[in-house]
Design an enzyme around this catalytic site. Structure first.
Site, short mmCIF file in Angstrom:
data_model
loop_
_atom_site.label_atom_id
_atom_site.label_comp_id
_atom_site.label_asym_id
_atom_site.label_seq_id
_atom_site.Cartn_x
_atom_site.Cartn_y
_atom_site.Cartn_z
N LYS A 52 -86.56 42.25 34.95
CA LYS A 52 -85.31 42.99 35.23
C LYS A 52 -85.23 44.26 34.36
CE LYS A 52 -82.91 38.86 36.80
NZ LYS A 52 -81.98 37.75 36.57
N GLN A 96 -78.24 35.52 31.96
CA GLN A 96 -79.35 34.81 32.61
C GLN A 96 -79.10 33.31 32.56
OE1 GLN A 96 -81.80 36.38 34.24
NE2 GLN A 96 -82.74 34.46 34.86
N ASP A 119 -74.52 40.10 39.48
CA ASP A 119 -75.15 38.90 40.06
C ASP A 119 -74.37 38.40 41.27
OD1 ASP A 119 -77.54 37.89 39.00
OD2 ASP A 119 -76.56 37.19 37.18
N1 GUN Z 1 -81.45 32.29 36.98
C1 GUN Z 1 -82.17 32.14 38.11
N2 GUN Z 1 -81.85 33.08 39.02
C2 GUN Z 1 -80.88 33.85 38.45
C3 GUN Z 1 -80.15 34.98 38.89
O1 GUN Z 1 -80.29 35.49 40.01
N3 GUN Z 1 -79.25 35.49 37.99
C4 GUN Z 1 -79.05 34.94 36.77
N4 GUN Z 1 -78.15 35.49 35.96
N5 GUN Z 1 -79.72 33.89 36.34
C5 GUN Z 1 -80.64 33.35 37.16
#
Ligand code: GUN
Length: 304
Positions: A52, A96, A119
């Site tokens: 990311k 996350q 998100d």
């Molecule tokens: N953990 C697994 N997929 C995601 C996601 O799309 N966003 C976040 N914040 N955590 C994750």
């Protein structure tokens, strides 16, 4: 069988975002800014967060990674989120997942200011998306839609089977594919852990599009699908030998598919690209709020 290449699609989307950001920056505006919170040490999360942050660089964004120890209390984490919510220099915030067990993840999600919730997990965004209103859409589900759009895969009127009902993937993609969205208007079945095996097989064997997000290597086998199916494999599973595989027995199933996502290089790349789209939208909302002195939360989410 043709590959739905998430790398090519993501790079094309991010290049488009970078171009748009360069226009803003050349006209004297600041860059979009994403903040990522990572709690504790979880190897897959480390790798997702790294990609990311890397993608932020390609998109021309600024980013900040805030790391907190596994031992952080829920209230301390909430206090940090409140501080970022109040900081106008950051457009988007993600925490996350998963967070450590002593922290209630829904409390964390609920604490993120909806205009910063890139998100799309906050009840406001999830609810708006469900109602067909403009909203930040959950990144993996949105990424899947962008991938189908990029390869011009017809969705309208198709029979889609989604396997897995997580709030992050299965639930939102089942809603998005059935909604009256540009990539949508499908007839969707949502199967999950309590779906009887015989019913699951009935559904998958007549599915035009399958989205599988169960986290079980080799879950989808050749006998479960019809010839010509479009297969979207959301699984990212690390085997004992270190190899990354999805939820589909790629070797045997791919020959029956008209299209299939590889793992890695499929949906994972699209999740990150969709997050970049959401961050750009958050930034543009903020620009409009500054310029017009309007509320930041506006109905102008579009990068279609
Ligand atoms: N953990 C697994 N997929 C995601 C996601 O799309 N966003 C976040 N914040 N955590 C994750």
């Amino acid at each position: 069988m043709k590959l739905l290449d998430g790398k090519i699609c993501a790079e094309s989307l991010v290049a488009g975002i970078a171009k748009r950001v360069a226009c803003y920056v050349n006209s004297g505006l600041r860059k979009p800014h994403m903040t990522v919170i990572l709690v504790g040490e979880h190897a897959p999360s480390e790798s997702y967060v790294k990609s990311k942050i890397k993608s932020c660089v390609s998109a021309g964004f600024e980013s900040a990674l805030l790391r907190f120890p596994e031992s952080i209390s829920e209230s301390d984490l909430l206090a940090n989120i409140a501080e970022i919510n109040g900081n106008s220099a950051t457009d988007g915030l993600i925490v996350q997942l998963p967070v450590p067990k002593h922290i209630n993840s829904q409390n964390i999600i609920n604490a993120i200011d909806p205009p910063k919730d890139i998100d799309g997990f906050h009840p406001t965004n999830f609810g708006r998306m469900t109602l067909g209103q403009k909203a930040f859409r959950p990144a993996t589900a949105y990424g899947i839609c962008k991938l189908l759009q990029f390869y011009e895969i017809p969705v309208k009127g198709k029979h889609c089977v989604v396997i897995g009902r997580s709030n992050i993937v299965g639930k939102p993609i089942s809603i998005m594919l059935s909604n009256d969205f540009e990539i949508g208007n499908a007839t969707v079945t949502l199967a999950h852990i309590e779906t009887p095996r015989a019913l699951l097989l009935d559904e998958t064997r007549r599915a035009d599009i399958i989205v599988v997000a169960v986290g079980i290597p080799g879950f989808i086998t050749e006998d479960m699908v019809k010839e010509g199916v479009v297969m979207i494999d959301v699984g990212i599973n690390r085997l004992n030998n270190g190899k990354l595989v999805g939820d589909v027995d790629f070797e045997h199933v791919s020959a029956k598919c008209s299209w299939i996502t590889p793992v890695p290089g499929g949906v994972g790349r699209m999740t990150v690209a969709a997050l970049m789209i959401n961050t750009l939208m958050a930034y543009e909302n903020n620009l409009m709020a500054y310029e017009n002195n309007l509320m930041a939360y506006k109905d102008n989410f579009s990068l279609e």
